[in-house]
Design a protein around this motif. Structure first.
Motif, PDB file in Angstrom:
ATOM      1  N   PHE A  95     -14.106 -66.843  24.126  1.00  0.00           N
ATOM      2  CA  PHE A  95     -15.570 -66.917  24.057  1.00  0.00           C
ATOM      3  C   PHE A  95     -16.219 -66.890  25.439  1.00  0.00           C
ATOM      4  O   PHE A  95     -17.366 -66.478  25.585  1.00  0.00           O
ATOM      5  CB  PHE A  95     -15.992 -68.201  23.338  1.00  0.00           C
ATOM      6  CG  PHE A  95     -15.631 -68.206  21.889  1.00  0.00           C
ATOM      7  CD1 PHE A  95     -16.508 -67.720  20.939  1.00  0.00           C
ATOM      8  CD2 PHE A  95     -14.399 -68.696  21.478  1.00  0.00           C
ATOM      9  CE1 PHE A  95     -16.169 -67.719  19.593  1.00  0.00           C
ATOM     10  CE2 PHE A  95     -14.051 -68.695  20.136  1.00  0.00           C
ATOM     11  CZ  PHE A  95     -14.934 -68.203  19.190  1.00  0.00           C
ATOM     12  N   GLY A  96     -15.498 -67.357  26.423  1.00  0.00           N
ATOM     13  CA  GLY A  96     -16.059 -67.430  27.765  1.00  0.00           C
ATOM     14  C   GLY A  96     -15.206 -68.331  28.625  1.00  0.00           C
ATOM     15  O   GLY A  96     -14.227 -68.917  28.162  1.00  0.00           O
ATOM     16  N   GLU A  97     -15.614 -68.436  29.870  1.00  0.00           N
ATOM     17  CA  GLU A  97     -14.815 -69.221  30.814  1.00  0.00           C
ATOM     18  C   GLU A  97     -14.706 -70.684  30.384  1.00  0.00           C
ATOM     19  O   GLU A  97     -15.715 -71.336  30.106  1.00  0.00           O
ATOM     20  CB  GLU A  97     -15.431 -69.152  32.214  1.00  0.00           C
ATOM     21  CG  GLU A  97     -14.549 -69.778  33.272  1.00  0.00           C
ATOM     22  CD  GLU A  97     -15.282 -69.913  34.603  1.00  0.00           C
ATOM     23  OE1 GLU A  97     -14.767 -70.620  35.480  1.00  0.00           O
ATOM     24  OE2 GLU A  97     -16.361 -69.322  34.752  1.00  0.00           O
ATOM     25  N   LEU A  98     -13.499 -71.145  30.339  1.00  0.00           N
ATOM     26  CA  LEU A  98     -13.220 -72.497  29.894  1.00  0.00           C
ATOM     27  C   LEU A  98     -12.867 -73.359  31.106  1.00  0.00           C
ATOM     28  O   LEU A  98     -12.016 -73.008  31.909  1.00  0.00           O
ATOM     29  CB  LEU A  98     -12.034 -72.448  28.931  1.00  0.00           C
ATOM     30  CG  LEU A  98     -11.868 -73.529  27.890  1.00  0.00           C
ATOM     31  CD1 LEU A  98     -13.133 -73.717  27.077  1.00  0.00           C
ATOM     32  CD2 LEU A  98     -10.715 -73.156  26.963  1.00  0.00           C
TER      33      LEU A  98
ATOM     34  N   LYS B 231      -2.278 -75.243  25.502  1.00  0.00           N
ATOM     35  CA  LYS B 231      -2.250 -73.836  25.905  1.00  0.00           C
ATOM     36  C   LYS B 231      -2.855 -72.956  24.816  1.00  0.00           C
ATOM     37  O   LYS B 231      -3.646 -72.057  25.087  1.00  0.00           O
ATOM     38  CB  LYS B 231      -0.801 -73.421  26.198  1.00  0.00           C
ATOM     39  CG  LYS B 231      -0.694 -72.089  26.912  1.00  0.00           C
ATOM     40  CD  LYS B 231       0.757 -71.754  27.249  1.00  0.00           C
ATOM     41  CE  LYS B 231       1.247 -72.494  28.485  1.00  0.00           C
ATOM     42  NZ  LYS B 231       2.613 -72.093  28.865  1.00  0.00           N
ATOM     43  N   GLU B 232      -2.497 -73.259  23.568  1.00  0.00           N
ATOM     44  CA  GLU B 232      -3.019 -72.468  22.450  1.00  0.00           C
ATOM     45  C   GLU B 232      -4.510 -72.709  22.264  1.00  0.00           C
ATOM     46  O   GLU B 232      -5.271 -71.787  21.943  1.00  0.00           O
ATOM     47  CB  GLU B 232      -2.243 -72.810  21.173  1.00  0.00           C
ATOM     48  CG  GLU B 232      -0.820 -72.287  21.213  1.00  0.00           C
ATOM     49  CD  GLU B 232       0.085 -72.941  20.173  1.00  0.00           C
ATOM     50  OE1 GLU B 232       1.072 -72.297  19.790  1.00  0.00           O
ATOM     51  OE2 GLU B 232      -0.194 -74.088  19.763  1.00  0.00           O
ATOM     52  N   LEU B 233      -4.911 -73.942  22.463  1.00  0.00           N
ATOM     53  CA  LEU B 233      -6.330 -74.287  22.357  1.00  0.00           C
ATOM     54  C   LEU B 233      -7.117 -73.499  23.401  1.00  0.00           C
ATOM     55  O   LEU B 233      -8.146 -72.882  23.109  1.00  0.00           O
ATOM     56  CB  LEU B 233      -6.507 -75.791  22.596  1.00  0.00           C
ATOM     57  CG  LEU B 233      -7.906 -76.351  22.405  1.00  0.00           C
ATOM     58  CD1 LEU B 233      -8.289 -76.343  20.940  1.00  0.00           C
ATOM     59  CD2 LEU B 233      -7.986 -77.772  22.957  1.00  0.00           C
ATOM     60  N   ARG B 234      -6.585 -73.520  24.608  1.00  0.00           N
ATOM     61  CA  ARG B 234      -7.220 -72.802  25.711  1.00  0.00           C
ATOM     62  C   ARG B 234      -7.268 -71.301  25.426  1.00  0.00           C
ATOM     63  O   ARG B 234      -8.294 -70.657  25.629  1.00  0.00           O
ATOM     64  CB  ARG B 234      -6.449 -73.070  27.004  1.00  0.00           C
ATOM     65  CG  ARG B 234      -6.918 -72.316  28.209  1.00  0.00           C
ATOM     66  CD  ARG B 234      -6.177 -72.757  29.446  1.00  0.00           C
ATOM     67  NE  ARG B 234      -6.602 -74.089  29.888  1.00  0.00           N
ATOM     68  CZ  ARG B 234      -7.698 -74.295  30.604  1.00  0.00           C
ATOM     69  NH1 ARG B 234      -8.456 -73.271  30.967  1.00  0.00           N
ATOM     70  NH2 ARG B 234      -8.036 -75.503  30.984  1.00  0.00           N
ATOM     71  N   ALA B 235      -6.156 -70.787  24.928  1.00  0.00           N
ATOM     72  CA  ALA B 235      -6.073 -69.357  24.657  1.00  0.00           C
ATOM     73  C   ALA B 235      -7.146 -68.941  23.642  1.00  0.00           C
ATOM     74  O   ALA B 235      -7.825 -67.930  23.817  1.00  0.00           O
ATOM     75  CB  ALA B 235      -4.682 -69.002  24.132  1.00  0.00           C
TER      76      ALA B 235
ATOM     77  N   HIS C 113     -14.335 -72.325  13.281  1.00  0.00           N
ATOM     78  CA  HIS C 113     -13.261 -71.674  14.027  1.00  0.00           C
ATOM     79  C   HIS C 113     -11.943 -71.738  13.272  1.00  0.00           C
ATOM     80  O   HIS C 113     -11.722 -72.639  12.474  1.00  0.00           O
ATOM     81  CB  HIS C 113     -13.116 -72.336  15.396  1.00  0.00           C
ATOM     82  CG  HIS C 113     -14.354 -72.199  16.227  1.00  0.00           C
ATOM     83  ND1 HIS C 113     -14.589 -71.139  17.052  1.00  0.00           N
ATOM     84  CD2 HIS C 113     -15.460 -72.986  16.305  1.00  0.00           C
ATOM     85  CE1 HIS C 113     -15.776 -71.281  17.626  1.00  0.00           C
ATOM     86  NE2 HIS C 113     -16.331 -72.394  17.188  1.00  0.00           N
ATOM     87  N   MET C 114     -11.123 -70.781  13.567  1.00  0.00           N
ATOM     88  CA  MET C 114      -9.796 -70.732  12.980  1.00  0.00           C
ATOM     89  C   MET C 114      -8.785 -70.792  14.119  1.00  0.00           C
ATOM     90  O   MET C 114      -8.663 -69.859  14.906  1.00  0.00           O
ATOM     91  CB  MET C 114      -9.644 -69.425  12.197  1.00  0.00           C
ATOM     92  CG  MET C 114      -8.311 -69.252  11.521  1.00  0.00           C
ATOM     93  SD  MET C 114      -8.123 -70.272  10.058  1.00  0.00           S
ATOM     94  CE  MET C 114      -9.103 -69.352   8.876  1.00  0.00           C
ATOM     95  N   VAL C 115      -8.128 -71.924  14.229  1.00  0.00           N
ATOM     96  CA  VAL C 115      -7.116 -72.068  15.280  1.00  0.00           C
ATOM     97  C   VAL C 115      -5.753 -72.234  14.615  1.00  0.00           C
ATOM     98  O   VAL C 115      -5.559 -73.150  13.813  1.00  0.00           O
ATOM     99  CB  VAL C 115      -7.402 -73.302  16.176  1.00  0.00           C
ATOM    100  CG1 VAL C 115      -6.355 -73.408  17.282  1.00  0.00           C
ATOM    101  CG2 VAL C 115      -8.793 -73.207  16.784  1.00  0.00           C
ATOM    102  N   ASP C 116      -4.854 -71.372  14.951  1.00  0.00           N
ATOM    103  CA  ASP C 116      -3.494 -71.431  14.381  1.00  0.00           C
ATOM    104  C   ASP C 116      -3.508 -71.520  12.864  1.00  0.00           C
ATOM    105  O   ASP C 116      -2.734 -72.270  12.262  1.00  0.00           O
ATOM    106  CB  ASP C 116      -2.732 -72.654  14.942  1.00  0.00           C
ATOM    107  CG  ASP C 116      -2.151 -72.365  16.310  1.00  0.00           C
ATOM    108  OD1 ASP C 116      -2.299 -71.223  16.788  1.00  0.00           O
ATOM    109  OD2 ASP C 116      -1.560 -73.285  16.894  1.00  0.00           O
TER     110      ASP C 116
ATOM    111  N   ILE D  88     -12.892 -79.607  24.747  1.00  0.00           N
ATOM    112  CA  ILE D  88     -13.006 -78.411  25.583  1.00  0.00           C
ATOM    113  C   ILE D  88     -14.331 -78.475  26.338  1.00  0.00           C
ATOM    114  O   ILE D  88     -15.236 -79.235  25.974  1.00  0.00           O
ATOM    115  CB  ILE D  88     -12.980 -77.113  24.745  1.00  0.00           C
ATOM    116  CG1 ILE D  88     -14.081 -77.152  23.685  1.00  0.00           C
ATOM    117  CG2 ILE D  88     -11.612 -76.898  24.119  1.00  0.00           C
ATOM    118  CD1 ILE D  88     -14.219 -75.871  22.898  1.00  0.00           C
ATOM    119  N   LYS D  89     -14.425 -77.687  27.389  1.00  0.00           N
ATOM    120  CA  LYS D  89     -15.699 -77.571  28.095  1.00  0.00           C
ATOM    121  C   LYS D  89     -15.826 -76.158  28.634  1.00  0.00           C
ATOM    122  O   LYS D  89     -14.899 -75.648  29.260  1.00  0.00           O
ATOM    123  CB  LYS D  89     -15.778 -78.566  29.239  1.00  0.00           C
ATOM    124  CG  LYS D  89     -17.145 -78.586  29.901  1.00  0.00           C
ATOM    125  CD  LYS D  89     -17.228 -79.699  30.926  1.00  0.00           C
ATOM    126  CE  LYS D  89     -18.661 -79.858  31.422  1.00  0.00           C
ATOM    127  NZ  LYS D  89     -18.793 -81.013  32.317  1.00  0.00           N
TER     128      LYS D  89
END
Length: 301
Positions: free
Chosen positions: A128-131, A119-123, A167-170, A151-152
DNA sequence: GTTGAGCGTT
């Protein structure tokens, strides 16, 4: 004396006038000349308001009792079997396949925090755009993240933007790259059978038939039991199978990978059979039966 | 209960 029949490919299009034969029939071939692929004609009957089919016999279309005085609409194969958005999606993927360069591929996300969820990855990447897909790879036993995911995106532009930066995730720096597995493997295709890799257990025969049926008639779906993470789908048309090869498709939220149903490490099963030149384990040998009626080909091709 | 370059249950 020949008469001109008004024929259209679609009820809303302007009709084309097509000449009849001297006996008053209309040749299907004359219709096909203007509407390739047409298999017959239909018309809306003014009294019943229903669509009526035109009698077709040995390539001759026979006029209704009222004569050729209506506007006739071509019938095409499978017209009613497909929802309109399905055909749209179908032609979309066809044109996309012609421009494979512009098509999004799955992207691997490396260096995710152990705690990051799907969920966090998706968020994060949705900004950036539709995932289309987001997955965090986890150990099936413990359920703990392995620290990477996939991801796609829907748009290639988005993919380019995302690939071009860190990228900076969490709170942790992550890298997004094109997966190694994305290489162009064997492009040869001997029949309509493809290998569906990275399958998950919640994907059923029906799911596969429904999803891949869009691309062509499926003659077989095989999912090994117990579950092994892959399946085989056989299409009637080798061309369809060929076209799908090396693509990633999202089925029930999972990105499955389609590849040639040729065994990867050309195994030595055909050795000792005395093929000239040392029998290269090709498709010609694959139908040979071993002792006990066992198919020598591990993939049952 | 840990970890930090990598690649998705053929």
């Amino acid at each position: 004396m020949s008469y001109f029949v008004q024929v259209t490919g679609d009820e809303n299009e302007e009709p084309i006038e097509i000449p009849t034969e001297s006996d008053g029939t209309l040749l299907l071939s004359s219709v096909e000349a203007q509407f390739p692929g047409a298999t017959g004609l239909k018309y809306r009957h003014p009294a019943s308001r229903g669509l009526r089919g035109v009698r077709l016999h040995e390539g001759c279309l026979h006029p209704p009792d009222e004569g050729w005085k209506f506007v006739f609409v071509c019938s095409f194969p499978k017209e009613n079997k497909r929802k309109s958005d399905d055909t749209l999606e179908n032609s979309m993927s066809k044109t996309q396949r012609m421009e494979k360069k512009l098509q999004c591929s799955d992207l691997v996300v490396l260096g995710l925090p152990w705690t990051t969820t799907e969920k966090e990855l998706r968020a994060y990447f949705s900004t950036f755009g539709e995932l289309l897909m987001a997955q965090v790879k986890k150990d099936p036993k413990t359920g703990k993240s392995k620290g990477f995911g996939f991801i796609k995106f829907a748009d290639y532009e988005t993919q380019l933007r995302v690939l071009g930066q860190r990228h900076m995730v969490d709170g942790r720096h992550c890298d997004v790259r094109i997966p190694n597995s994305h290489g162009e493997a064997g492009t040869r295709q001997f029949n309509g059978k493809v290998f569906i890799g990275r399958l998950t257990e919640d994907i059923s025969h029906e799911d596969l038939r429904t999803y891949f049926g869009k691309y062509g008639e499926i003659t077989d779906v095989y999912i090994p039991k117990p579950f092994r993470g892959f399946a085989f789908i056989t299409f009637l048309s080798p061309e369809v199978a060929q076209a799908l090869c090396d693509e990633d498709h999202i089925v029930k939220g999972t990105s499955v990978h389609i590849s040639n149903a040729t065994p990867k490490g050309s195994n030595q099963q055909n050795q000792g059979r005395g093929g000239p030149g040392g029998g290269q384990g090709g498709p010609d040998n694959w139908n040979q039966q071993g002792p006990g009626g066992q198919n020598m080909n591990p993939l049952n091709m």
